[in-house]
Scaffold this motif. Structure first.
Motif, short mmCIF file in Angstrom:
data_model
loop_
_atom_site.label_atom_id
_atom_site.label_comp_id
_atom_site.label_asym_id
_atom_site.label_seq_id
_atom_site.Cartn_x
_atom_site.Cartn_y
_atom_site.Cartn_z
N ASN A 65 0.83 -1.21 0.00
CA ASN A 65 0.00 0.00 0.00
C ASN A 65 0.86 1.26 0.00
N ASN A 108 -5.81 3.50 2.73
CA ASN A 108 -4.44 3.00 2.59
C ASN A 108 -3.91 2.34 3.86
N GLN A 128 -5.99 3.29 -3.80
CA GLN A 128 -5.81 1.92 -3.28
C GLN A 128 -6.79 0.94 -3.93
N LYS A 151 1.29 2.39 -7.06
CA LYS A 151 0.61 1.52 -6.09
C LYS A 151 0.19 0.21 -6.76
N THR A 158 -4.96 -6.19 2.47
CA THR A 158 -4.47 -5.37 3.60
C THR A 158 -4.92 -5.94 4.94
#
Ligand code: PLP
Length: 751
Positions: A8, A155, A183, A206, A300
């Motif tokens: 990220n 993020n 993201q 990214k 994530t």
């Protein structure tokens, strides 16, 4: 091999994107504004990438600009919206942004709001515990808003916004709407044209393109003001010759996305995240997720472990060559709690201990398996260091002295493996849980908890620590000293005390004697605030004894001599220890009273003048200023890897010291220097005890410290230099910059 779990923040460049960028630099290097064939080829490439981006983003209408990245896209969107609002006959009142937006958004809003003279009220849209926007709040405020900024996915946490819910809350409002899609690119279908989104910025880096290339989507009919004026590129919407190698690379990434094969599907990514989450839960029992994984991007994970700071976990993971991040990359250099987690209303310990682990959608099973294996090893290393608060683990016997520091205040733990006894000197309330956990895990008896003086403004935390290890406090005086005892003994170690009234009436030093030490004198002394590096303790409190201070200093000098290491109760600038010789050179007042040039009354009066009207920190600055002026400047002490090799060539007696913590040392690599090099491992927390040993080395012996980034080793080198060893060095940039073998086969895993 490095396992990169910080996607990220940024990603490596996909191999096909690298090739495309190189080709755009070497062969198809034309300027797309040129009308000759080389230029036309470049234009065709650019148009092709734009068309692909439209398909990937679901943006068949509107404008799609190439620019340098999301920050520029955000500026352009905010400038465009606010310029239009300035010209409105009926100006709205509010500019709204999600409380967890990337800083680029509120900062851009504030910047342009002031610069354009709009001065509208800027409000953060609150988020709930799950990180999602408060839609009722938004619905209520939207009618008065001119611009609303909400990210598609966060993020730090990966929390996915409810874009349809936001669109519904904006129904009937004339507000312009920016969605930060950074993201979400490649991870969520954004369907831009189907939504009423006016602006959507993206950054190539990214998602496996290089840094310096980004996109901005602008809906048909949305107001637009160029940020850059010039040669008319991008239809005069964004001037400046286009970044063709970046565009080519981004095109290759978008092609890989469209064609499939390189990027894993959603279900696979969810399974990978589940595997990582399970490994974390096993390695760190008691860990909590800071956002519900099911509401987040599948790539994530943001978590916290009770009792372990994010700095500690970051150092630990880095030692295992697992690159993760604490909160966001931008704030990683500042040890501040995450504002994103604060906005979600998480408790302080969670916001201060957050760790983010993020991987990119080209990760494969082997990569995730290796990441999980390293996470397991990190957990084991912590347990072996008695640092996992929830698991007893297999304790390694700890021996010697450990220093803890909290906001400049020092606390010392003296442990003796042979007798399994420990003493804590100057306990701090912030450390009660950690020390108690350590003592329980090591199964050591807490022989005493000693204060070097009482405090006017707070009570000692000694009783709390004694209670936390479920021990009776016994028959002790107010500073924790056992009534009637001459010494506190830990095997061959012996602590005796020396009354030093001055800073307070009860100020006391503890002298550490070691039966094994030749000569029999003390090994070091814990002196509290009587002598601190660069200063003496204040003596203008109600409980001070200013007239006794001079005699106390002479008594201390008689007991310890000029060279014994003195360990202070406060250390504001990482000096770890001092000696009376060092302090006399820095503090004329001290030198004068010890040499008898100033009597006790004169000393007390001079000291009172110095203290008058100064806050503690100012007093510290005045004293430190005096020290630096009196010839103790900091000396550059960094060595490059090549410098270290050269120094070793001329000094085979060189001593290389790893100052990382044991849980990092256990995992990490060390500089490869070939041949036999004298090595030691002394964590920064163990430095005070080791300094004396290094000071006893022949003067020309180089002592070179290293750590992960060069920060801790620089502190160690400076501390040793200040105490008089001129050959103290730090490996600049630490292990992070130590040359490694070329990545080769590892590169695929890093992606
Ligand atoms: N928005 C989000 C959500 C981000 O994560 C970032 C980068 O971290 C940005 C904006 C800014 O992107 P850049 O630094 O590439 O301009």
């Amino acid at each position: 091999m490095e396992i990169y779990l910080d996607a990220n923040a940024t990603t490596p460049v996909l191999p096909q994107a690298r090739e495309a960028a190189l080709a755009a630099m070497a062969e198809d290097f034309g300027n797309p504004s040129s009308i000759h064939s080389t230029g036309l080829k470049a234009r065709a490439l650019m148009d092709g990438v734009r068309a692909r981006a439209r398909r990937v983003l679901g943006a068949d209408g509107g404008r799609l600009l190439f620019l340098s990245g999301a920050t520029e896209g955000i500026q352009t969107a905010v400038l465009s919206a606010l310029s239009a609002l300035r010209d409105h006959a009926e100006r709205p009142e509010l500019l709204l942004y999600g409380a967890t937006e990337h800083k680029a958004v509120p900062e851009a809003i504030r910047h342009w709001n002031a610069l354009l003279g709009l001065n509208l009220q800027v409000l953060a849209i609150p988020v709930g515990r799950d990180g999602r926007h408060d839609l009722a709040w938004l619905r209520e405020h939207a009618p008065r808003a001119g611009l609303v900024c909400t990210m598609a996915a966060n993020n730090e946490t990966g929390v996915i916004s409810d874009l349809d819910g936001i669109a519904a809350a904006l129904a009937g409002s004339t507000a312009l709407w920016m969605v930060d899609g950074v993201q979400a690119l490649g991870k969520l279908p954004l369907r831009l044209a189907e939504r009423r989104i006016d602006y959507a910025p993206f950054s190539g880096h990214k998602l496996y393109a290089p840094k310096g290339i980004g996109l901005l989507y602008v809906r048909d009919g949305a107001p637009f003001t160029a940020l850059l004026a010039g040669g008319g590129q991008e239809g005069a919407l964004r001037a400046g010759t286009e970044n063709m190698s970046g565009i080519a690379a981004l095109g290759a990434v978008l092609a890989a996305l469209e064609e499939g094969g390189s990027f894993r599907d959603h279900a696979t990514l969810v399974a990978y995240r589940g595997q990582l989450a399970a490994a974390l839960q096993k390695a760190f029992p008691g860990m909590v997720f800071n956002a519900p994984p099911e509401a987040c991007l599948p790539t994530t994970l943001n978590f916290a472990v009770p009792g372990l700071s994010s700095k500690l976990l970051l150092d630990l993971f880095d030692a295992a060559e697992l690159r993760v991040s604490g909160g966001s990359a931008c704030s990683a250099s500042k040890a501040q709690p995450s504002y994103v987690l604060e906005a979600m209303g998480l408790p302080g310990w969670q916001t201060a201990s957050a760790v983010r682990l993020s991987f990119g959608p080209v990760a494969d099973r082997a990569f995730i398996d290796e990441a999980c294996a390293r996470i397991r090893v990190c957990g084991e290393s912590l347990r072996e260091s008695c640092l996992d608060p929830s698991a007893p683990g297999q304790a390694l016997p700890a021996d010697g002295l450990t220093r803890f520091i909290v906001d400049g205040a020092c606390c010392y733990l003296l442990a003796d493996a042979a007798s399994r006894r420990a003493v804590v000197i100057d306990p701090l309330p912030e450390l009660t849980g950690r020390l108690a956990q350590w003592l329980r895990c090591q199964d050591y008896e807490l022989a005493a908890v000693l204060d070097t003086h009482s405090h006017g403004d707070h009570a000692s935390s000694a009783p709390a620590l004694v209670a936390a290890v479920e021990k009776a406090r016994g028959d002790v005086d107010a500073l924790g000293w056992p009534h009637g005892a001459d010494a506190v003994e830990l095997g061959a170690l012996r602590l005796t005390r020396l009354a030093l009234p001055g800073h307070t009436q009860d100020s006391t030093a503890y002298l550490l004697q070691d039966e094994g030490k030749p000569g029999g004198g003390p090994r070091l002394a814990f002196v509290g605030d009587t002598v601190m590096p660069g200063a003496l303790g204040r003596s203008d409190f109600a409980q001070s004894a200013p007239r006794a201070y001079g005699a106390s200093l002479r008594r201390l000098a008689q007991a310890v001599g000029p060279q014994l290491l003195l360990l202070p109760g406060h250390d504001y600038d990482d000096r770890f220890a001092t000696t009376l010789a060092v302090e006399c050179a820095a503090q004329p007042l001290l030198a004068d009273v010890l040499a008898g040039r100033l009597d006790d009354a004169g000393f007390a009066a001079a000291k009172a003048r110095l203290e008058q009207g100064l806050a503690l920190t100012e007093y510290q600055t005045v004293a430190c200023g005096a020290r630096i002026d009196s010839g103790c400047p900091l000396v550059a002490s960094e060595l490059s890897p090549e410098g270290l090799r050269n120094l070793l060539g001329g000094h085979p007696d060189l001593l290389l010291v790893d100052v990382r913590e044991p849980y990092e040392q256990r995992l990490g690599q060390a500089p490869e220097l070939g041949g036999a090099v004298r090595r030691e491992a002394v964590a920064l927390s163990g430095l005070p005890d080791a300094l004396g040993r290094w000071l006893a080395l022949p003067a020309g012996t180089p002592v070179v410290f290293f750590c992960r980034s060069g920060n801790r080793s620089a502190q160690a080198a400076q501390a040793l230099r200040r105490l008089g060893h001129g050959q103290a060095w730090s490996l600049g940039g630490g292990l992070a910059l130590w040359p490694r073998p070329p990545a080769g086969a590892d590169a695929a895993c890093a992606i």
